[in-house]
Enzyme design. Sequence first.
Site, mmCIF file in Angstrom:
data_model
loop_
_atom_site.group_PDB
_atom_site.id
_atom_site.type_symbol
_atom_site.label_atom_id
_atom_site.label_comp_id
_atom_site.label_asym_id
_atom_site.label_seq_id
_atom_site.Cartn_x
_atom_site.Cartn_y
_atom_site.Cartn_z
ATOM 1 N N LYS A 1 0.511 14.067 1.622
ATOM 2 C CA LYS A 1 -1.115 14.387 1.419
ATOM 3 C C LYS A 1 -0.711 17.167 0.976
ATOM 4 O O LYS A 1 -1.993 16.652 0.200
ATOM 5 C CB LYS A 1 -1.764 13.877 2.321
ATOM 6 C CG LYS A 1 -2.326 12.689 2.246
ATOM 7 C CD LYS A 1 -3.147 11.990 3.166
ATOM 8 C CE LYS A 1 -2.568 10.339 3.160
ATOM 9 N NZ LYS A 1 -3.409 9.525 2.202
ATOM 10 N N LYS B 1 -8.818 13.360 4.345
ATOM 11 C CA LYS B 1 -8.131 12.618 4.827
ATOM 12 C C LYS B 1 -6.894 12.756 6.025
ATOM 13 O O LYS B 1 -6.798 13.758 6.659
ATOM 14 C CB LYS B 1 -7.084 12.283 3.418
ATOM 15 C CG LYS B 1 -6.537 13.731 2.837
ATOM 16 C CD LYS B 1 -6.002 13.114 1.428
ATOM 17 C CE LYS B 1 -7.140 13.155 0.796
ATOM 18 N NZ LYS B 1 -6.569 12.457 -0.243
ATOM 19 N N ARG B 2 -6.104 11.668 6.612
ATOM 20 C CA ARG B 2 -4.909 11.637 7.594
ATOM 21 C C ARG B 2 -4.230 12.651 6.842
ATOM 22 O O ARG B 2 -3.466 13.449 6.190
ATOM 23 C CB ARG B 2 -4.232 10.048 7.635
ATOM 24 C CG ARG B 2 -3.763 10.050 8.101
ATOM 25 C CD ARG B 2 -3.222 8.591 8.380
ATOM 26 N NE ARG B 2 -2.483 7.938 6.654
ATOM 27 C CZ ARG B 2 -1.616 7.921 6.715
ATOM 28 N NH1 ARG B 2 -0.472 8.359 6.887
ATOM 29 N NH2 ARG B 2 -1.523 7.359 5.455
ATOM 30 N N LYS C 1 -14.841 8.444 -4.027
ATOM 31 C CA LYS C 1 -15.810 8.451 -2.958
ATOM 32 C C LYS C 1 -16.893 10.092 -4.120
ATOM 33 O O LYS C 1 -17.611 10.130 -4.005
ATOM 34 C CB LYS C 1 -15.987 8.442 -2.087
ATOM 35 C CG LYS C 1 -15.435 6.860 -1.564
ATOM 36 C CD LYS C 1 -15.246 6.548 0.026
ATOM 37 C CE LYS C 1 -14.003 6.101 0.566
ATOM 38 N NZ LYS C 1 -13.858 6.216 1.407
ATOM 39 N N THR D 1 -9.060 6.399 -1.540
ATOM 40 C CA THR D 1 -10.345 6.478 -2.638
ATOM 41 C C THR D 1 -11.039 7.316 -2.121
ATOM 42 O O THR D 1 -12.580 6.876 -2.778
ATOM 43 C CB THR D 1 -10.290 5.608 -1.338
ATOM 44 O OG1 THR D 1 -10.228 4.531 -0.398
ATOM 45 C CG2 THR D 1 -9.950 3.440 -1.816
ATOM 46 N N HIS E 1 0.918 -0.874 -0.053
ATOM 47 C CA HIS E 1 0.189 0.282 0.226
ATOM 48 C C HIS E 1 0.800 1.013 -0.027
ATOM 49 O O HIS E 1 0.153 2.695 0.235
ATOM 50 C CB HIS E 1 -0.775 -0.077 1.174
ATOM 51 C CG HIS E 1 -2.083 -0.862 0.872
ATOM 52 N ND1 HIS E 1 -3.211 -0.275 0.794
ATOM 53 C CD2 HIS E 1 -2.520 -2.280 2.043
ATOM 54 C CE1 HIS E 1 -4.270 -1.729 0.670
ATOM 55 N NE2 HIS E 1 -3.593 -2.351 1.147
#
Length: 846
Positions: free
Chosen positions: A583, A577-578, A692, A688, A384
């Site tokens: 990110k 998100k985290r 969505k 992911t 991952h």
Amino acid sequence: MADTVKANGSVTDRVKILEKIPPVANPQATEPAEIASNIKYHAHYSPHFSPYKFEPEQAFYATAESVRDQLIKQWNDTYSHYHGVNPKQTYYLSMEYLQGRALTNAVGNLDVQDAYANALKQLGYALEEITEQEKDAALGNGGLGRLASCFLDSMATLSLPAWGYGLRYRYGLFKQLMTKTGQEEIAEDWLEKFSPWEIPRHDVVFPIRFFGQVEVNPNGSRKWIGGEVIQAVAYDVPIPGYKTKNTNSLRLWEAKARAEDFNLFEFNDGKYESAALLHSRAQQICAVLYPGDATEDGKLLRLKQQYFLCSASLQDIITRFKERLGGKDKIQWSEFPSKVAVQLNDTHPTLSIPELMRLLMDDEDLGWDEAWDITNRTIAYTNHTVLPEALEKWSQAVMWKLLPRHMEIIEEIDKRFIKMIQSKKPELEGKISDLRVLDSNPQKPVVRMANLCVVSAHTVNGVAQLHSDILKAELFSDYVKVWPTKFQNKTNGITPRRWLKFCNPELSSIITKWLKTDQWVNNLDLLVNLRQFADSSELQAEWESAKLASKQRLANYVLQVTGVSIDPNSLFDIQIKRIHEYKRQLLNILGAVYRYKKLKEMSPEECEKTTPRTIMIGGKAFATYTNAKRIVKLVSDVGAVVNTDPEVNAFLKVVFVPNYNVSVAEVLIPGSELSQHISTAGMEASGTSNMKFALNGCLIIGTLDGANVEIREEIGQDNFFLFGATADEVPGLRKEREQGLFKPDPRFEEAKQFIKSGAFGSYDYSPLLDSLEGNSGFGRGDYFLVGYDFPSYMDAQARVDEAYKDRKKWTKMSILSTAGSGKFSSDRTIGQYAKEIWKIDECRLP
């Protein structure tokens, strides 16, 4: 019904209504009146609260138990069917499952939501009010755990014989509170009372050993003895498929010590803590998801968790394999891989490899070669991440201390691998130090878990095409030369049930109306047929109306949890998100700061011509990740200033949404119009949440990273706001940065300077902004290229502003986003795993 009361009706009204409904056990009730009686039966005869109480909380537990009645029948029938047919089964091992609330999902998948809504109406409640009472199960943190939960949903929906295995964390990661000092962590309370969905299996208990030593028998066989032994007790959670009878299991392990491990003599002697030492150690194992591992004790606890999951699960799998074959004398161990597929979700369950070897050799008396062949043909590994810190490496000293027998087995795997390379691939001999499982660097000898997975598993897969290509070309390139057919791609997916049908009912109804079928819910490819209607003004009007309903729901939620009032007519721009530097929530908030500064410099007339925007950011920063916590604090501080500035707050709001989890996402995603997926290219394996958002008609601003690449291909590049360096450019740009060749965009410098000026308070943001400075060095040198990508990011945001002004065009793009999302169903992903990795078939309950 004349006798129903509104959800806010008085307690007296509700008592009067309740008196008219008899408490009757009817586990398979289908009619609303029967269901109401069954719910009341549970309130009376499965009591967890004082008698006569039927407040929303009690109503939730009684309703959940009523739904569980129906699930248990299907559950039992499913496993009876699997036992009779004896198909090959998949066992999915994951340290995380981000399940979300189960009630909405269960009544939706069982197709009984209308019946339950009517039953609760008779009891004086709205279904929505009751579902709100459920706490999210705190069994996961981010995308890894949510993916695992989507996969379980798809396995059941596709009637695949499969189990999930995880740990029953009492407190999960943490509940995030926002205070003046930023993020604060407190323990999750999801099990403070109990979970109505789990069934303890007191007959499914396995011993798990830690520490101790290895005993060598006269015949050369080895046995792990001594140390401390904890019990693993199974708790099963039902996983219903959508409109199928198949109901699979998520089996969660709880750690317990036995009564005989409690030292009564010591306790009576006043030595209370030492008397219950093993009980205390057992409780620690499943207390918290990802306990801090800065200390040796923390490392030991994490390793204990991982081994506890692997050992309990494999003992369970072997026990079930034996049961299905009717006794030990009939066992052909060579058949094990034709009945069992084990999937490792990332490196956390890597210890399954030496544990399966140990169980086969030490307990079942198999030789090395036979045990190795079985292990290799049974286990597959999903990678991952390409982030070095996430590719687990465990200290050999810690491993020898906790798991001495496993270290012997890992040493042997390493030795045989080296021998194989030397004999079969001599051209790779110079690479052996990088490829081997044990890194014997004298300063820090470690076990490389990803290497152990690749060497031992029959299949290794990445989770998006770009990610899988990077694994083959870079991270595992030399292994590809050894095993060219071992590596596959399985692009992630999401369940369309939770992430569109249940969380966005208005849009779902419109899709069903225009497609003239609801079959899209388990055949997402049918969404492509929306494309022919994308220019229809009638569909566009309905689409906008559905989006507005979701935006209003989101605005109400934001007001409720933050006190900030946001305008549903503004552009809702969301990143959830985290919190992690790769990110790049920092890029997002720097863009917001620049936008705010420009608005302050405009005349009122100029402001009126801009596109009003509400920027929302949500996510948890790991408790010890200082820079991530600084980013959370910065978002919060910027919001506090911007949202109270009367000159600009009609044109810009900035909101940090606290305690992001699945239930929060189910409100945020349908209400979003623009979604930010802006990681440094090549660093996000898949993502992911991007799927969505796209499925819900939200447009994406993003880099060519992870699944963004495939989403853009599917929905059309004109419907995606692209910016930033590409994955192949990133290494060169970092090198240029190190050589001092980077020239920052003036807008980037302006945004940083504005923060440094104290415009957002007195908090010292120097360490955070320093990470963007310099040309190299730990915590400096802008490793994630925020500065490099800033100008193209701002240019892309300007294109967003312009596009949003043409609402007809924007709505068409939104429709095309949903229409192009068919590929990203977890049903498609799991179908590919089943066929191409696990080799398992549908086993539908008749």
